[in-house]
Write a protein that holds these residues in place. Structure first.
Motif, PDB file in Angstrom:
ATOM      1  N   LEU A  50      -0.837  -1.873  16.023  1.00 39.09           N
ATOM      2  CA  LEU A  50      -1.992  -1.693  15.142  1.00 39.09           C
ATOM      3  C   LEU A  50      -2.675  -0.352  15.369  1.00 39.09           C
ATOM      4  O   LEU A  50      -3.075   0.322  14.413  1.00 39.09           O
ATOM      5  CB  LEU A  50      -2.984  -2.841  15.347  1.00 39.09           C
ATOM      6  CG  LEU A  50      -2.544  -4.207  14.836  1.00 39.09           C
ATOM      7  CD1 LEU A  50      -3.524  -5.285  15.274  1.00 39.09           C
ATOM      8  CD2 LEU A  50      -2.393  -4.197  13.335  1.00 39.09           C
ATOM      9  N   TRP A  53      -0.503   2.440  13.940  1.00 35.48           N
ATOM     10  CA  TRP A  53      -0.609   2.424  12.478  1.00 35.48           C
ATOM     11  C   TRP A  53      -1.941   3.019  12.026  1.00 35.48           C
ATOM     12  O   TRP A  53      -2.001   3.805  11.085  1.00 35.48           O
ATOM     13  CB  TRP A  53      -0.447   0.996  11.969  1.00 35.48           C
ATOM     14  CG  TRP A  53      -0.768   0.836  10.527  1.00 35.48           C
ATOM     15  CD1 TRP A  53      -0.018   1.262   9.471  1.00 35.48           C
ATOM     16  CD2 TRP A  53      -1.930   0.218   9.983  1.00 35.48           C
ATOM     17  NE1 TRP A  53      -0.647   0.935   8.298  1.00 35.48           N
ATOM     18  CE2 TRP A  53      -1.822   0.287   8.584  1.00 35.48           C
ATOM     19  CE3 TRP A  53      -3.040  -0.401  10.529  1.00 35.48           C
ATOM     20  CZ2 TRP A  53      -2.785  -0.230   7.734  1.00 35.48           C
ATOM     21  CZ3 TRP A  53      -3.999  -0.917   9.694  1.00 35.48           C
ATOM     22  CH2 TRP A  53      -3.866  -0.823   8.309  1.00 35.48           C
ATOM     23  N   LEU A 109       6.516  -3.304  14.618  1.00 35.13           N
ATOM     24  CA  LEU A 109       5.218  -3.561  13.997  1.00 35.13           C
ATOM     25  C   LEU A 109       4.655  -2.301  13.348  1.00 35.13           C
ATOM     26  O   LEU A 109       4.149  -2.349  12.217  1.00 35.13           O
ATOM     27  CB  LEU A 109       4.238  -4.109  15.037  1.00 35.13           C
ATOM     28  CG  LEU A 109       2.846  -4.453  14.522  1.00 35.13           C
ATOM     29  CD1 LEU A 109       2.925  -5.525  13.442  1.00 35.13           C
ATOM     30  CD2 LEU A 109       1.967  -4.908  15.668  1.00 35.13           C
ATOM     31  N   TRP A 110       4.748  -1.184  14.029  1.00 30.69           N
ATOM     32  CA  TRP A 110       4.237   0.075  13.509  1.00 30.69           C
ATOM     33  C   TRP A 110       4.940   0.448  12.207  1.00 30.69           C
ATOM     34  O   TRP A 110       4.306   0.751  11.203  1.00 30.69           O
ATOM     35  CB  TRP A 110       4.418   1.163  14.566  1.00 30.69           C
ATOM     36  CG  TRP A 110       3.870   2.517  14.243  1.00 30.69           C
ATOM     37  CD1 TRP A 110       2.958   2.834  13.285  1.00 30.69           C
ATOM     38  CD2 TRP A 110       4.193   3.725  14.911  1.00 30.69           C
ATOM     39  NE1 TRP A 110       2.700   4.183  13.319  1.00 30.69           N
ATOM     40  CE2 TRP A 110       3.444   4.755  14.320  1.00 30.69           C
ATOM     41  CE3 TRP A 110       5.039   4.051  15.961  1.00 30.69           C
ATOM     42  CZ2 TRP A 110       3.526   6.080  14.733  1.00 30.69           C
ATOM     43  CZ3 TRP A 110       5.105   5.365  16.380  1.00 30.69           C
ATOM     44  CH2 TRP A 110       4.360   6.363  15.764  1.00 30.69           C
ATOM     45  N   ALA A 112       6.721  -1.521  10.218  1.00 32.08           N
ATOM     46  CA  ALA A 112       6.504  -2.537   9.184  1.00 32.08           C
ATOM     47  C   ALA A 112       5.146  -2.336   8.520  1.00 32.08           C
ATOM     48  O   ALA A 112       5.028  -2.448   7.288  1.00 32.08           O
ATOM     49  CB  ALA A 112       6.601  -3.936   9.789  1.00 32.08           C
ATOM     50  N   LEU A 113       4.132  -2.042   9.311  1.00 31.97           N
ATOM     51  CA  LEU A 113       2.814  -1.783   8.726  1.00 31.97           C
ATOM     52  C   LEU A 113       2.815  -0.517   7.876  1.00 31.97           C
ATOM     53  O   LEU A 113       2.162  -0.467   6.829  1.00 31.97           O
ATOM     54  CB  LEU A 113       1.753  -1.679   9.824  1.00 31.97           C
ATOM     55  CG  LEU A 113       1.356  -2.996  10.485  1.00 31.97           C
ATOM     56  CD1 LEU A 113       0.445  -2.743  11.674  1.00 31.97           C
ATOM     57  CD2 LEU A 113       0.700  -3.924   9.493  1.00 31.97           C
ATOM     58  N   LEU A 116       4.433  -1.569   4.601  1.00 33.21           N
ATOM     59  CA  LEU A 116       3.685  -2.539   3.793  1.00 33.21           C
ATOM     60  C   LEU A 116       2.368  -1.975   3.264  1.00 33.21           C
ATOM     61  O   LEU A 116       1.944  -2.330   2.160  1.00 33.21           O
ATOM     62  CB  LEU A 116       3.415  -3.793   4.612  1.00 33.21           C
ATOM     63  CG  LEU A 116       4.646  -4.605   5.014  1.00 33.21           C
ATOM     64  CD1 LEU A 116       4.241  -5.766   5.891  1.00 33.21           C
ATOM     65  CD2 LEU A 116       5.375  -5.096   3.780  1.00 33.21           C
ATOM     66  N   VAL A 117       1.697  -1.138   4.061  1.00 31.74           N
ATOM     67  CA  VAL A 117       0.419  -0.579   3.648  1.00 31.74           C
ATOM     68  C   VAL A 117       0.616   0.923   3.452  1.00 31.74           C
ATOM     69  O   VAL A 117       0.818   1.652   4.426  1.00 31.74           O
ATOM     70  CB  VAL A 117      -0.681  -0.842   4.710  1.00 31.74           C
ATOM     71  CG1 VAL A 117      -1.992  -0.291   4.254  1.00 31.74           C
ATOM     72  CG2 VAL A 117      -0.775  -2.319   5.009  1.00 31.74           C
TER      73      VAL A 117
END
Length: 121
Positions: A50, A53, A109-110, A112-113, A116-117
């Motif tokens: 998070l 990102w 996670l990084w 994917a975020l 997605l965003v």
């Protein structure tokens, strides 16, 4: 006669071998301790992903979150040792597994975020 003597020696060796006693309590203690380590690594991975990102979203170059993430990754064994009092039970393979889990989870996670965003340009 030589076959009989050799067979007799093999039978004696098989009879002499016994499996060592299995310490169930030590095994369970180590596995529960590793579970706690995985939980800490999961929290660190989520925070790193998070934060990386968010830093990318702000517009910083990719090397800043990458460098900070690698610093947290390098510091995570020290963090785990401070939080978990029985972290001395971990073997080298256990540490390697935790660090690989953290590293690839952070990147997953990084990225994917980031997919997605969308990042405003």
């Amino acid at each position: 006669m030589a076959k009989k003597a050799r067979r007799k020696l093999e039978d004696e060796e098989e009879a002499a071998f016994e499996f060592p006693a299995f310490d169930e309590e030590a095994f369970a203690t180590k596995e529960f301790e590793l579970g706690g380590g995985v939980l800490i690594v999961g929290i660190l991975t989520l925070a790193m992903g998070l934060f990386s990102w968010a830093l990318t979203l702000v517009g910083l170059i990719v090397y800043v979150p990458l460098g900070l993430g690698i610093l947290v990754l390098a510091a995570s064994p020290f963090i785990i040792r401070r939080v978990r009092e029985r972290a001395s039970l971990y073997t080298t393979g256990d540490w390697a597994g935790l660090l690989f889990l953290e590293f690839f989870g952070w990147f997953a996670l990084w990225f994917a975020l980031l997919d997605l965003v969308p990042v405003p340009h």
